[in-house]
Enzyme design. Structure first.
Site, PDB file in Angstrom:
ATOM      1  N   GLU A  79     -25.961  51.307 -18.462  1.00 34.36           N
ATOM      2  CA  GLU A  79     -24.955  50.238 -18.483  1.00 34.36           C
ATOM      3  C   GLU A  79     -24.083  50.404 -19.730  1.00 34.36           C
ATOM      4  O   GLU A  79     -24.542  50.906 -20.764  1.00 34.36           O
ATOM      5  CB  GLU A  79     -25.691  48.885 -18.467  1.00 34.36           C
ATOM      6  N   ASP A  80     -22.844  49.996 -19.616  1.00 41.25           N
ATOM      7  CA  ASP A  80     -21.941  50.086 -20.769  1.00 41.25           C
ATOM      8  C   ASP A  80     -22.179  48.950 -21.758  1.00 41.25           C
ATOM      9  O   ASP A  80     -22.324  49.171 -22.955  1.00 41.25           O
ATOM     10  CB  ASP A  80     -20.461  50.104 -20.320  1.00 41.25           C
ATOM     11  N   ASP A  85     -23.806  41.368 -21.565  1.00 43.07           N
ATOM     12  CA  ASP A  85     -23.218  40.138 -22.110  1.00 43.07           C
ATOM     13  C   ASP A  85     -24.132  38.968 -21.742  1.00 43.07           C
ATOM     14  O   ASP A  85     -25.091  38.683 -22.458  1.00 43.07           O
ATOM     15  CB  ASP A  85     -21.807  39.987 -21.540  1.00 43.07           C
ATOM     16  N   PHE A 116     -14.292  40.665 -26.923  1.00 47.31           N
ATOM     17  CA  PHE A 116     -14.070  41.494 -25.743  1.00 47.31           C
ATOM     18  C   PHE A 116     -13.612  42.863 -26.228  1.00 47.31           C
ATOM     19  O   PHE A 116     -12.673  42.982 -27.007  1.00 47.31           O
ATOM     20  CB  PHE A 116     -13.033  40.876 -24.803  1.00 47.31           C
ATOM     21  N   ARG A 164      -9.592  52.481 -20.439  1.00 46.45           N
ATOM     22  CA  ARG A 164     -10.870  53.202 -20.331  1.00 46.45           C
ATOM     23  C   ARG A 164     -10.814  54.544 -21.046  1.00 46.45           C
ATOM     24  O   ARG A 164     -11.826  55.088 -21.475  1.00 46.45           O
ATOM     25  CB  ARG A 164     -11.218  53.467 -18.856  1.00 46.45           C
TER      26      ARG A 164
HETATM   27  P1  5GP Z   1     -23.027  40.441 -17.924  1.00 49.66           P
HETATM   28  O1  5GP Z   1     -23.438  40.363 -16.497  1.00 49.66           O
HETATM   29  O2  5GP Z   1     -24.135  40.930 -18.832  1.00 49.66           O
HETATM   30  O3  5GP Z   1     -22.421  39.169 -18.404  1.00 49.66           O
HETATM   31  O4  5GP Z   1     -21.819  41.415 -18.016  1.00 49.66           O
HETATM   32  C1  5GP Z   1     -21.927  42.752 -17.878  1.00 49.66           C
HETATM   33  C2  5GP Z   1     -20.614  43.358 -17.470  1.00 49.66           C
HETATM   34  O5  5GP Z   1     -19.502  42.589 -17.931  1.00 49.66           O
HETATM   35  C3  5GP Z   1     -20.432  44.717 -18.073  1.00 49.66           C
HETATM   36  O6  5GP Z   1     -20.961  45.719 -17.239  1.00 49.66           O
HETATM   37  C4  5GP Z   1     -18.927  44.822 -18.211  1.00 49.66           C
HETATM   38  O7  5GP Z   1     -18.384  45.316 -17.007  1.00 49.66           O
HETATM   39  C5  5GP Z   1     -18.470  43.398 -18.390  1.00 49.66           C
HETATM   40  N1  5GP Z   1     -18.215  43.083 -19.813  1.00 49.66           N
HETATM   41  C6  5GP Z   1     -18.915  42.226 -20.596  1.00 49.66           C
HETATM   42  N2  5GP Z   1     -18.403  42.190 -21.830  1.00 49.66           N
HETATM   43  C7  5GP Z   1     -17.367  43.058 -21.836  1.00 49.66           C
HETATM   44  C8  5GP Z   1     -16.435  43.475 -22.849  1.00 49.66           C
HETATM   45  O8  5GP Z   1     -16.458  43.057 -24.023  1.00 49.66           O
HETATM   46  N3  5GP Z   1     -15.513  44.397 -22.484  1.00 49.66           N
HETATM   47  C9  5GP Z   1     -15.442  44.896 -21.217  1.00 49.66           C
HETATM   48  N4  5GP Z   1     -14.482  45.787 -20.968  1.00 49.66           N
HETATM   49  N5  5GP Z   1     -16.296  44.523 -20.241  1.00 49.66           N
HETATM   50  C10 5GP Z   1     -17.247  43.620 -20.547  1.00 49.66           C
END
Ligand code: 5GP
Length: 173
Positions: free
Chosen positions: A97-98, A101, A150, A163
């Site tokens: 995973e990148d 959050d 973000f 990207r």
């Molecule tokens: P979660 O489900 O943990 O809230 O969010 C995970 C996904 O939200 C990540 O795979 C990503 O796609 C997106 N995301 C969360 N924070 C960021 C951020 O700071 N920048 C970007 N580009 N995507 C984010």
């Protein structure tokens, strides 16, 4: 606005961290093979860098789940947009995973993949934003913990843009 601002993590720091993570993964799996499951699209760059340090046999596959679209806030809902092309029965799975959050995406993916009887499931995430966590989930391998900004670059987008940036930037909103 909504343009990349200051560099939060530069390309050198990223490269060093990727190598460190790969070292730990190689050690932990020893001679076993692992299926790397990249979460599209943000993790593509990270996965591509990571696998080039692997000394164990690696396969790759991808999943896509619903993202935030053009918004920078999580909707809290996760759906599969693209599934794996293969069975993970009796395989070691490493979800790549990148960024984490709220943790909802990874919770959903782990749960979904667990139901398919893999030998093991672990998670590697390059970035973690623990401040907005809604579920109690921890990555097995973590690159950097960051604040509640973000971020874009190194595969991470805002509305499909940025990207391609080699460094990770804070988005100026
Ligand atoms: P979660 O489900 O943990 O809230 O969010 C995970 C996904 O939200 C990540 O795979 C990503 O796609 C997106 N995301 C969360 N924070 C960021 C951020 O700071 N920048 C970007 N580009 N995507 C984010």
């Amino acid at each position: 606005m909504n343009e990349p601002g200051q560099v939060l993590i530069n390309r050198k720091e990223i490269a060093q961290k990727v190598e460190e993570l790969a070292f730990s993964i190689n050690q932990d799996y020893q001679n076993e093979s692992v299926l790397f499951v990249g979460v599209l699209k943000g993790a593509v760059v990270f996965l591509a860098d990571l696998i080039r340090y692997m000394s164990i046999p690696v396969e790759i596959d991808f999943m896509a789940v619903s993202s935030y679209g053009n918004s920078t806030k999580s909707s809290g809902e996760v759906r599969i947009l693209k599934d794996l092309e293969q069975s993970i029965d009796h395989k070691n799975v490493l979800i790549v995973e990148d960024i984490m959050d709220t943790g909802l995406t990874l919770q959903f993916l782990s749960k979904t993949l667990h139901q398919r009887h893999p030998l093991s499931i672990q998670v590697v995430t390059l970035l973690d934003k623990p401040q907005k966590r809604l579920v109690n989930i921890h990555p097995d391998y973590l690159g950097f913990t960051i604040g509640d900004n973000f971020v874009v670059g190194y595969g991470l987008d805002f509305g499909e843009k940025f990207r391609e940036l080699p460094d990770i930037h804070v988005l100026n909103q």
